[in-house]
Design a protein around this motif. Structure first.
Motif, PDB file in Angstrom:
ATOM      1  N   SER A 279      -5.043  -3.595  -2.056  1.00  0.00           N
ATOM      2  CA  SER A 279      -3.832  -3.919  -2.815  1.00  0.00           C
ATOM      3  C   SER A 279      -3.130  -2.630  -3.237  1.00  0.00           C
ATOM      4  O   SER A 279      -3.724  -1.773  -3.877  1.00  0.00           O
ATOM      5  CB  SER A 279      -4.186  -4.735  -4.053  1.00  0.00           C
ATOM      6  OG  SER A 279      -3.036  -4.878  -4.864  1.00  0.00           O
ATOM      7  N   LYS A 280      -1.875  -2.511  -2.861  1.00  0.00           N
ATOM      8  CA  LYS A 280      -1.073  -1.346  -3.242  1.00  0.00           C
ATOM      9  C   LYS A 280       0.084  -1.752  -4.154  1.00  0.00           C
ATOM     10  O   LYS A 280       1.097  -1.080  -4.222  1.00  0.00           O
ATOM     11  CB  LYS A 280      -0.551  -0.641  -2.002  1.00  0.00           C
ATOM     12  CG  LYS A 280      -1.655  -0.015  -1.164  1.00  0.00           C
ATOM     13  CD  LYS A 280      -1.080   0.801  -0.046  1.00  0.00           C
ATOM     14  CE  LYS A 280      -2.179   1.462   0.752  1.00  0.00           C
ATOM     15  NZ  LYS A 280      -1.627   2.323   1.797  1.00  0.00           N
ATOM     16  N   VAL A 281      -0.075  -2.853  -4.860  1.00  0.00           N
ATOM     17  CA  VAL A 281       0.982  -3.352  -5.735  1.00  0.00           C
ATOM     18  C   VAL A 281       1.282  -2.336  -6.839  1.00  0.00           C
ATOM     19  O   VAL A 281       2.451  -2.028  -7.108  1.00  0.00           O
ATOM     20  CB  VAL A 281       0.592  -4.725  -6.340  1.00  0.00           C
ATOM     21  CG1 VAL A 281       1.586  -5.148  -7.402  1.00  0.00           C
ATOM     22  CG2 VAL A 281       0.485  -5.773  -5.251  1.00  0.00           C
ATOM     23  N   ASP A 282       0.246  -1.783  -7.467  1.00  0.00           N
ATOM     24  CA  ASP A 282       0.459  -0.805  -8.534  1.00  0.00           C
ATOM     25  C   ASP A 282       1.168   0.441  -8.003  1.00  0.00           C
ATOM     26  O   ASP A 282       2.051   0.999  -8.665  1.00  0.00           O
ATOM     27  CB  ASP A 282      -0.866  -0.411  -9.187  1.00  0.00           C
ATOM     28  CG  ASP A 282      -1.469  -1.537  -9.993  1.00  0.00           C
ATOM     29  OD1 ASP A 282      -0.718  -2.449 -10.395  1.00  0.00           O
ATOM     30  OD2 ASP A 282      -2.692  -1.510 -10.228  1.00  0.00           O
ATOM     31  N   ARG A 283       0.799   0.874  -6.818  1.00  0.00           N
ATOM     32  CA  ARG A 283       1.463   2.034  -6.202  1.00  0.00           C
ATOM     33  C   ARG A 283       2.939   1.740  -5.944  1.00  0.00           C
ATOM     34  O   ARG A 283       3.801   2.574  -6.188  1.00  0.00           O
ATOM     35  CB  ARG A 283       0.790   2.402  -4.884  1.00  0.00           C
ATOM     36  CG  ARG A 283      -0.529   3.085  -5.024  1.00  0.00           C
ATOM     37  CD  ARG A 283      -1.147   3.318  -3.653  1.00  0.00           C
ATOM     38  NE  ARG A 283      -0.515   4.409  -2.945  1.00  0.00           N
ATOM     39  CZ  ARG A 283      -1.043   5.615  -2.826  1.00  0.00           C
ATOM     40  NH1 ARG A 283      -2.206   5.881  -3.371  1.00  0.00           N
ATOM     41  NH2 ARG A 283      -0.416   6.550  -2.164  1.00  0.00           N
ATOM     42  N   ALA A 284       3.219   0.556  -5.455  1.00  0.00           N
ATOM     43  CA  ALA A 284       4.607   0.187  -5.162  1.00  0.00           C
ATOM     44  C   ALA A 284       5.432   0.114  -6.453  1.00  0.00           C
ATOM     45  O   ALA A 284       6.563   0.608  -6.501  1.00  0.00           O
ATOM     46  CB  ALA A 284       4.658  -1.147  -4.428  1.00  0.00           C
ATOM     47  N   GLN A 285       4.878  -0.480  -7.501  1.00  0.00           N
ATOM     48  CA  GLN A 285       5.596  -0.557  -8.780  1.00  0.00           C
ATOM     49  C   GLN A 285       5.856   0.836  -9.340  1.00  0.00           C
ATOM     50  O   GLN A 285       6.949   1.131  -9.831  1.00  0.00           O
ATOM     51  CB  GLN A 285       4.803  -1.389  -9.784  1.00  0.00           C
ATOM     52  CG  GLN A 285       4.827  -2.865  -9.479  1.00  0.00           C
ATOM     53  CD  GLN A 285       3.956  -3.670 -10.423  1.00  0.00           C
ATOM     54  OE1 GLN A 285       3.005  -3.165 -11.012  1.00  0.00           O
ATOM     55  NE2 GLN A 285       4.284  -4.951 -10.559  1.00  0.00           N
ATOM     56  N   TYR A 286       4.861   1.702  -9.280  1.00  0.00           N
ATOM     57  CA  TYR A 286       5.013   3.081  -9.748  1.00  0.00           C
ATOM     58  C   TYR A 286       6.115   3.784  -8.958  1.00  0.00           C
ATOM     59  O   TYR A 286       6.992   4.433  -9.531  1.00  0.00           O
ATOM     60  CB  TYR A 286       3.686   3.838  -9.586  1.00  0.00           C
ATOM     61  CG  TYR A 286       3.818   5.326  -9.764  1.00  0.00           C
ATOM     62  CD1 TYR A 286       3.775   5.894 -11.036  1.00  0.00           C
ATOM     63  CD2 TYR A 286       4.002   6.168  -8.673  1.00  0.00           C
ATOM     64  CE1 TYR A 286       3.901   7.252 -11.209  1.00  0.00           C
ATOM     65  CE2 TYR A 286       4.125   7.535  -8.835  1.00  0.00           C
ATOM     66  CZ  TYR A 286       4.076   8.077 -10.102  1.00  0.00           C
ATOM     67  OH  TYR A 286       4.210   9.427 -10.263  1.00  0.00           O
ATOM     68  N   THR A 287       6.078   3.652  -7.633  1.00  0.00           N
ATOM     69  CA  THR A 287       7.056   4.325  -6.782  1.00  0.00           C
ATOM     70  C   THR A 287       8.471   3.853  -7.077  1.00  0.00           C
ATOM     71  O   THR A 287       9.393   4.659  -7.208  1.00  0.00           O
ATOM     72  CB  THR A 287       6.706   4.094  -5.295  1.00  0.00           C
ATOM     73  OG1 THR A 287       5.365   4.554  -5.062  1.00  0.00           O
ATOM     74  CG2 THR A 287       7.650   4.843  -4.382  1.00  0.00           C
ATOM     75  N   ILE A 288       8.667   2.564  -7.213  1.00  0.00           N
ATOM     76  CA  ILE A 288      10.003   2.026  -7.520  1.00  0.00           C
ATOM     77  C   ILE A 288      10.483   2.532  -8.877  1.00  0.00           C
ATOM     78  O   ILE A 288      11.638   2.947  -9.022  1.00  0.00           O
ATOM     79  CB  ILE A 288       9.991   0.484  -7.466  1.00  0.00           C
ATOM     80  CG1 ILE A 288       9.800   0.010  -6.027  1.00  0.00           C
ATOM     81  CG2 ILE A 288      11.269  -0.101  -8.071  1.00  0.00           C
ATOM     82  CD1 ILE A 288       9.513  -1.461  -5.882  1.00  0.00           C
TER      83      ILE A 288
END
Length: 149
Positions: free
Chosen positions: A18-27
């Motif tokens: 799961s890379k959801v946290d990474r995606a939220q951080y990046t956005i």
């Protein structure tokens, strides 16, 4: 805040990443970086207009009149004038004795196309993680960019 790691879960021989946290951080960080560049652009374009005003020519610190801030939690951009400088809300909005100068609002409205380009440059990087990380400047909050004036 550092880039969150991917979460790996193994269940019945299957690995789920799961890379959801990474995606939220990046956005979130790309949005902040885009707002900071927008603030930098607007401040640079406000200064020449402000320098032409009679009161600003007599000011001891004309370059420090305008600043911008990007709030981390709210992820928004605030552009304004420092407290106790020549240019304040009375100059921007006008008073009984002062005409409406609208330097901040006018500069923003004149540069909407450039603001859109800046925002698009950053937010299009969401699809490419390495490009996104190269655009993010981690500890920057905003300021008055005295070095580029």
């Amino acid at each position: 805040m550092a880039l969150p790691k991917a979460v790996k879960i193994k269940k019945d021989g299957v690995e789920i990443v799961s890379k959801v946290d990474r995606a939220q951080y990046t956005i979130h960080e790309l949005s902040r970086a885009a707002l900071l560049d927008t603030g930098r652009l607007l401040r640079r374009r406000m200064l020449p207009k402000a320098k032409k005003q009679p009161g600003m020519r007599r000011s001891k610190r004309p370059l420090s009149a305008f600043q911008y801030w990007c709030r981390r939690k709210e992820t928004d951009l605030i552009i304004g004038s420092k407290h106790r400088t020549w240019y304040g809300e009375g100059q921007e909005l006008g008073t009984n004795n002062q005409p409406n100068r609208s330097i901040i609002k006018g500069t923003t409205m004149e540069n909407l196309a450039d603001i859109r380009k800046i925002q698009a440059q950053y937010l299009s990087a969401v699809e490419n993680e390495s490009k996104a990380l190269s655009l993010i400047k981690p500890n920057e909050e905003g300021g008055d960019d005295r070095s580029d004036s």
